[in-house]
Design an enzyme around this catalytic site. Structure first.
Site, PDB file in Angstrom:
ATOM      1  CB  CYS A  66      -8.631  -5.074  -3.645  1.00 31.23           C
ATOM      2  SG  CYS A  66      -7.487  -3.683  -3.433  1.00 31.23           S
ATOM      3  CB  CYS A  76     -10.803  -3.001   0.271  1.00 31.27           C
ATOM      4  SG  CYS A  76     -10.193  -2.365  -1.307  1.00 31.27           S
ATOM      5  CB  CYS A 130      -5.235  -1.531  -2.084  1.00 28.97           C
ATOM      6  SG  CYS A 130      -6.605  -0.822  -1.165  1.00 28.97           S
ATOM      7  CD  GLU A 139      -5.281  -6.211  -1.462  1.00 32.56           C
ATOM      8  OE1 GLU A 139      -4.776  -5.075  -1.350  1.00 32.56           O
ATOM      9  OE2 GLU A 139      -6.066  -6.677  -0.628  1.00 32.56           O
ATOM     10  CE1 TYR A 145      -4.568  11.480   5.701  1.00 32.88           C
ATOM     11  CE2 TYR A 145      -6.740  11.244   6.681  1.00 32.88           C
ATOM     12  CZ  TYR A 145      -5.397  11.562   6.809  1.00 32.88           C
ATOM     13  OH  TYR A 145      -4.903  11.954   8.012  1.00 32.88           O
ATOM     14  CD  GLU A 187      -1.688   4.584   4.531  1.00 31.21           C
ATOM     15  OE1 GLU A 187      -1.223   5.421   5.344  1.00 31.21           O
ATOM     16  OE2 GLU A 187      -2.389   3.609   4.875  1.00 31.21           O
ATOM     17  CG  ASN A 244      -0.402  -0.156   2.537  1.00 35.16           C
ATOM     18  OD1 ASN A 244       0.653  -0.751   2.703  1.00 35.16           O
ATOM     19  ND2 ASN A 244      -1.078   0.363   3.532  1.00 35.16           N
TER      20      ASN A 244
HETATM   21  N1  THU Z   1      -5.343  -1.629   2.213  1.00 37.60           N
HETATM   22  C1  THU Z   1      -4.754  -2.443   1.284  1.00 37.60           C
HETATM   23  O1  THU Z   1      -3.598  -2.229   0.892  1.00 37.60           O
HETATM   24  N2  THU Z   1      -5.479  -3.494   0.807  1.00 37.60           N
HETATM   25  C2  THU Z   1      -6.760  -3.783   1.176  1.00 37.60           C
HETATM   26  O2  THU Z   1      -7.373  -4.679   0.621  1.00 37.60           O
HETATM   27  C3  THU Z   1      -7.388  -3.042   2.265  1.00 37.60           C
HETATM   28  C4  THU Z   1      -6.689  -1.802   2.698  1.00 37.60           C
HETATM   29  C5  THU Z   1      -4.580  -0.486   2.722  1.00 37.60           C
HETATM   30  C6  THU Z   1      -5.071   0.832   2.218  1.00 37.60           C
HETATM   31  C7  THU Z   1      -4.607   1.768   3.302  1.00 37.60           C
HETATM   32  O3  THU Z   1      -3.274   2.186   3.015  1.00 37.60           O
HETATM   33  C8  THU Z   1      -4.579   0.915   4.553  1.00 37.60           C
HETATM   34  O4  THU Z   1      -4.672  -0.427   4.109  1.00 37.60           O
HETATM   35  C9  THU Z   1      -5.720   1.211   5.505  1.00 37.60           C
HETATM   36  O5  THU Z   1      -6.934   1.197   4.888  1.00 37.60           O
END
Ligand code: THU
Length: 142
Positions: A102, A99, A60, A62, A55, A51, A49
Site C-alpha cells: 500500500c 503495509c 487492503c 487503502e 487468502y 478478504e 479490506n
Molecule cells: N490490511 C489493510 O487493509 N491495509 C493494510 O495496510 C494492512 C492490512 C488488511 C488486509 C487483511 O484483510 C487484514 O488487514 C489483515 O492483514
C-alpha cells in the site's frame, strides 16, 4: 508539497475511514480496516479490506480507496491525504499502519500526500507518504 489539510478536513477524513472499516469483509483475520482519501480535486473516496478464502487474493482498504478514486477521476487522480483505521470485530481500535504494498501504491499518486493512521490509544500518527517508503521503487525513466 501537498495541498494540505485543515484540522477539520483531517477530522472528516478520519471519521470517513472509521465508517469505511464498518463495511470490511474480514472473516479470516477479523481485522476490519477502513481507508478514506481526499484527492487533489477535493473529493473523498473510501475503501475497506476485502478478504477471500483464497487468502492471497484479499485486498487492503487503502488500495480499495485508490481504485475507487482512479475509477472516478481517471489518470488525473492525485492523492492529497489518506486516513486509515482498524478495529477488532468488537469495535476495539487496533494499531494499523499501511503495509508495504500500500505504501508503494500511495507514493504512485502522491509522495507528499498526508497519511494518518489510528493507534490503539486513539491517537493518530501523521506522516508524508514518501517518508513511509524510503528508497522506493521508481520505474526507470519516470
Ligand atoms: N490490511 C489493510 O487493509 N491495509 C493494510 O495496510 C494492512 C492490512 C488488511 C488486509 C487483511 O484483510 C487484514 O488487514 C489483515 O492483514
Amino acid at each position: 508539497m501537498n495541498a494540505g489539510s485543515t484540522p477539520s478536513d483531517l477530522a472528516a477524513l478520519r471519521s470517513r475511514a472509521i465508517d469505511a472499516a464498518r463495511q470490511a469483509y474480514a472473516p479470516y483475520s477479523n481485522l476490519r480496516v477502513g481507508a478514506a482519501l481526499r484527492s487533489a480535486r477535493g473529493e473523498i473516496y473510501a475503501g475497506c479490506n476485502v478478504e477471500n478464502g483464497a487468502y492471497p487474493i484479499g485486498g487492503c482498504a487503502e488500495r480499495g480507496a485508490i481504485a475507487s478514486a482512479v475509477q472516478a477521476e481517471g489518470k488525473e487522480f492525485r492523492l492529497a491525504a489518506i486516513a486509515v483505521a482498524a478495529f477488532a470485530a468488537d469495535g476495539t481500535p487496533l494499531p494499523v499502519s499501511p503495509c508495504g504494498a500500500c505504501r508503494q501504491a500511495l507514493v504512485e499518486f502522491g509522495a507528499d500526500a498526508q497519511v494518518t493512521f489510528l493507534q490503539a490509544d486513539g491517537s493518530w500518527i501523521e506522516v508524508d507518504a514518501g517518508a513511509l517508503l524510503p528508497y522506493r521503487f521508481i520505474l526507470p525513466g519516470q
